[in-house]
Design a protein around this motif. Sequence first.
Motif, PDB file in Angstrom:
ATOM      1  N   THR A   1       6.170   3.631  14.996  1.00 43.39           N
ATOM      2  CA  THR A   1       5.046   3.495  14.065  1.00 43.39           C
ATOM      3  C   THR A   1       5.413   4.041  12.686  1.00 43.39           C
ATOM      4  O   THR A   1       4.572   4.035  11.784  1.00 43.39           O
ATOM      5  CB  THR A   1       3.796   4.247  14.587  1.00 43.39           C
ATOM      6  OG1 THR A   1       4.097   5.644  14.715  1.00 43.39           O
ATOM      7  CG2 THR A   1       3.345   3.698  15.933  1.00 43.39           C
ATOM      8  N   MET A   2       6.656   4.474  12.513  1.00 44.54           N
ATOM      9  CA  MET A   2       7.085   5.080  11.253  1.00 44.54           C
ATOM     10  C   MET A   2       6.680   4.276  10.018  1.00 44.54           C
ATOM     11  O   MET A   2       6.105   4.837   9.069  1.00 44.54           O
ATOM     12  CB  MET A   2       8.602   5.305  11.254  1.00 44.54           C
ATOM     13  CG  MET A   2       9.148   5.914   9.970  1.00 44.54           C
ATOM     14  SD  MET A   2       9.453   4.762   8.607  1.00 44.54           S
ATOM     15  CE  MET A   2      10.971   3.986   9.111  1.00 44.54           C
TER      16      MET A   2
ATOM     17  N   LEU B   1       4.273   2.401   9.495  1.00 45.61           N
ATOM     18  CA  LEU B   1       2.828   2.463   9.279  1.00 45.61           C
ATOM     19  C   LEU B   1       2.444   3.731   8.522  1.00 45.61           C
ATOM     20  O   LEU B   1       1.521   3.723   7.701  1.00 45.61           O
ATOM     21  CB  LEU B   1       2.089   2.399  10.618  1.00 45.61           C
ATOM     22  CG  LEU B   1       2.465   1.246  11.554  1.00 45.61           C
ATOM     23  CD1 LEU B   1       1.622   1.305  12.823  1.00 45.61           C
ATOM     24  CD2 LEU B   1       2.286  -0.088  10.849  1.00 45.61           C
ATOM     25  N   TRP B   2       3.150   4.837   8.802  1.00 46.25           N
ATOM     26  CA  TRP B   2       2.888   6.093   8.093  1.00 46.25           C
ATOM     27  C   TRP B   2       3.542   6.089   6.712  1.00 46.25           C
ATOM     28  O   TRP B   2       3.061   6.750   5.784  1.00 46.25           O
ATOM     29  CB  TRP B   2       3.396   7.281   8.905  1.00 46.25           C
ATOM     30  CG  TRP B   2       2.847   7.339  10.287  1.00 46.25           C
ATOM     31  CD1 TRP B   2       3.520   7.091  11.458  1.00 46.25           C
ATOM     32  CD2 TRP B   2       1.504   7.630  10.674  1.00 46.25           C
ATOM     33  NE1 TRP B   2       2.682   7.217  12.539  1.00 46.25           N
ATOM     34  CE2 TRP B   2       1.435   7.545  12.085  1.00 46.25           C
ATOM     35  CE3 TRP B   2       0.349   7.960   9.972  1.00 46.25           C
ATOM     36  CZ2 TRP B   2       0.268   7.773  12.807  1.00 46.25           C
ATOM     37  CZ3 TRP B   2      -0.827   8.182  10.681  1.00 46.25           C
ATOM     38  CH2 TRP B   2      -0.852   8.091  12.078  1.00 46.25           C
ATOM     39  N   ALA B   3       4.648   5.350   6.572  1.00 48.60           N
ATOM     40  CA  ALA B   3       5.348   5.309   5.284  1.00 48.60           C
ATOM     41  C   ALA B   3       4.474   4.664   4.207  1.00 48.60           C
ATOM     42  O   ALA B   3       4.566   5.043   3.031  1.00 48.60           O
ATOM     43  CB  ALA B   3       6.664   4.547   5.421  1.00 48.60           C
TER      44      ALA B   3
ATOM     45  N   PRO C   1       1.037   4.751   3.567  1.00 47.72           N
ATOM     46  CA  PRO C   1       0.156   5.659   2.806  1.00 47.72           C
ATOM     47  C   PRO C   1       0.931   6.762   2.087  1.00 47.72           C
ATOM     48  O   PRO C   1       0.517   7.197   1.013  1.00 47.72           O
ATOM     49  CB  PRO C   1      -0.777   6.241   3.877  1.00 47.72           C
ATOM     50  CG  PRO C   1      -0.092   6.016   5.182  1.00 47.72           C
ATOM     51  CD  PRO C   1       0.723   4.774   5.012  1.00 47.72           C
ATOM     52  N   ILE C   2       2.053   7.230   2.668  1.00 45.22           N
ATOM     53  CA  ILE C   2       2.847   8.253   1.977  1.00 45.22           C
ATOM     54  C   ILE C   2       3.397   7.698   0.670  1.00 45.22           C
ATOM     55  O   ILE C   2       3.355   8.358  -0.381  1.00 45.22           O
ATOM     56  CB  ILE C   2       3.983   8.761   2.881  1.00 45.22           C
ATOM     57  CG1 ILE C   2       3.413   9.524   4.078  1.00 45.22           C
ATOM     58  CG2 ILE C   2       4.946   9.660   2.096  1.00 45.22           C
ATOM     59  CD1 ILE C   2       4.453   9.924   5.119  1.00 45.22           C
TER      60      ILE C   2
ATOM     61  N   LEU D   1      -1.484  -1.642   9.055  1.00 42.28           N
ATOM     62  CA  LEU D   1      -1.965  -0.314   9.426  1.00 42.28           C
ATOM     63  C   LEU D   1      -3.098  -0.417  10.448  1.00 42.28           C
ATOM     64  O   LEU D   1      -3.144   0.340  11.422  1.00 42.28           O
ATOM     65  CB  LEU D   1      -2.458   0.426   8.177  1.00 42.28           C
ATOM     66  CG  LEU D   1      -1.379   0.968   7.234  1.00 42.28           C
ATOM     67  CD1 LEU D   1      -2.019   1.440   5.926  1.00 42.28           C
ATOM     68  CD2 LEU D   1      -0.618   2.108   7.873  1.00 42.28           C
TER      69      LEU D   1
ATOM     70  N   MET E   1      -2.899   0.964  14.278  1.00 39.54           N
ATOM     71  CA  MET E   1      -3.818   1.972  14.801  1.00 39.54           C
ATOM     72  C   MET E   1      -4.488   1.499  16.092  1.00 39.54           C
ATOM     73  O   MET E   1      -4.699   2.277  17.026  1.00 39.54           O
ATOM     74  CB  MET E   1      -4.886   2.302  13.749  1.00 39.54           C
ATOM     75  CG  MET E   1      -4.378   3.036  12.512  1.00 39.54           C
ATOM     76  SD  MET E   1      -3.556   4.602  12.895  1.00 39.54           S
ATOM     77  CE  MET E   1      -1.838   4.151  12.620  1.00 39.54           C
TER      78      MET E   1
ATOM     79  N   LEU F   1       4.326  11.567  17.213  1.00 40.70           N
ATOM     80  CA  LEU F   1       3.694  11.142  15.960  1.00 40.70           C
ATOM     81  C   LEU F   1       4.203  11.983  14.787  1.00 40.70           C
ATOM     82  O   LEU F   1       4.418  11.457  13.687  1.00 40.70           O
ATOM     83  CB  LEU F   1       2.176  11.241  16.078  1.00 40.70           C
ATOM     84  CG  LEU F   1       1.524  10.186  16.971  1.00 40.70           C
ATOM     85  CD1 LEU F   1       0.028  10.450  17.109  1.00 40.70           C
ATOM     86  CD2 LEU F   1       1.751   8.779  16.411  1.00 40.70           C
TER      87      LEU F   1
ATOM     88  N   ILE G   1       6.039  10.557  11.467  1.00 40.29           N
ATOM     89  CA  ILE G   1       5.585  10.928  10.119  1.00 40.29           C
ATOM     90  C   ILE G   1       6.719  11.591   9.335  1.00 40.29           C
ATOM     91  O   ILE G   1       6.900  11.329   8.132  1.00 40.29           O
ATOM     92  CB  ILE G   1       4.351  11.839  10.209  1.00 40.29           C
ATOM     93  CG1 ILE G   1       3.158  11.055  10.776  1.00 40.29           C
ATOM     94  CG2 ILE G   1       3.997  12.425   8.848  1.00 40.29           C
ATOM     95  CD1 ILE G   1       1.971  11.911  11.167  1.00 40.29           C
TER      96      ILE G   1
ATOM     97  N   ALA H   1       9.005   8.896   8.245  1.00 39.29           N
ATOM     98  CA  ALA H   1       8.390   8.169   7.139  1.00 39.29           C
ATOM     99  C   ALA H   1       8.513   8.969   5.836  1.00 39.29           C
ATOM    100  O   ALA H   1       8.840   8.416   4.777  1.00 39.29           O
ATOM    101  CB  ALA H   1       6.923   7.892   7.455  1.00 39.29           C
TER     102      ALA H   1
END
Length: 308
Positions: free
Chosen positions: A116-117, A119-121, A123-124, A141, A145, A170, A174, A177
């Motif tokens: 899922t990396m 997906l977090w990248a 918003p970062i 995203l 989720m 998780l 993150i 990411a």
Amino acid sequence: MTDQAKPLAETARGENAATGLILLALITLFWGVNWPAIKLSVNEVPVWAFRTICLAAGAGGLFGIAALARLPLRIPRQDLKPLLIAALGNITGWHLFSALGVTMMQPGRASILAFTMPLWAAPIAAIWLKERIDGLRLAGLSVGMIGLAVLVVPDWANISAAPWGPVFMLLAAIAWAFGTVALKTHRYAMPTTSLVAWQMLLGGVPIFLGALLLDRDFDPTAVSGLGWSAVAYAALIPMIFCHWAWFRVVAIYPAVVAAIGTLAIPVIGIISSALITGDIIGWDEILSLTLVVLALFLVLVAPQLRRR
């Protein structure tokens, strides 16, 4: 015929195309199989010691490849600070949290959470780099989720009783990411192979110290032949060969092709975990995996296809 309509083999021409396809297939296979290998390793070798072995082997191997290729090994002064920040996420956080997570959950499920990396990248990168989250990324995203919910909700009673496995995985995703976005904040003067080797070495320092402090009682002679075989695989194939091969693939193919290659890794992780460690594949794993792969496609591949 336009470039977009040409077959994949024509976009990378000749022998390079065949080499790229072989390397992409091997990366997918070897990184996917690495998940049950990690599980077998940390069943017998303490996490800090295991990751120390992996990072020492990976850094040494990549430094060796860089030296053989006569690439510069020195860290330019302007590259040092951003390198350390990226290494904190890509190496320290990812390697520690992912190994801890695999000790507490099935490796196939762990691989789904790990990937899922991207997906977090998103918003970062939106916060740090001011990148816009467009409709495709927002859709990715959302689908991702839902995929996580499919994996977590049916097993909520067990997760509530022992939540640290999914939490660590998780955190690993993150951290990865964060490190990936951190790499994009600076234009490095050093070659990629040297850059990754230094990340492994410098990012590994906290893990090396942790092994010295926390795993002093580790007895290597107590590890079985199977355990050491899994450690050797994890330390040599994914850490050295796969990193080197990945850079070759990125050099040969457009980014969209390389991104497509990563989509199959958690699939191989699920299948190989079932074959090697006896994980049971249920409907929730299959549906969650399908949704996460679709989310990765929306985040990684669809934007590239739209631009092309």
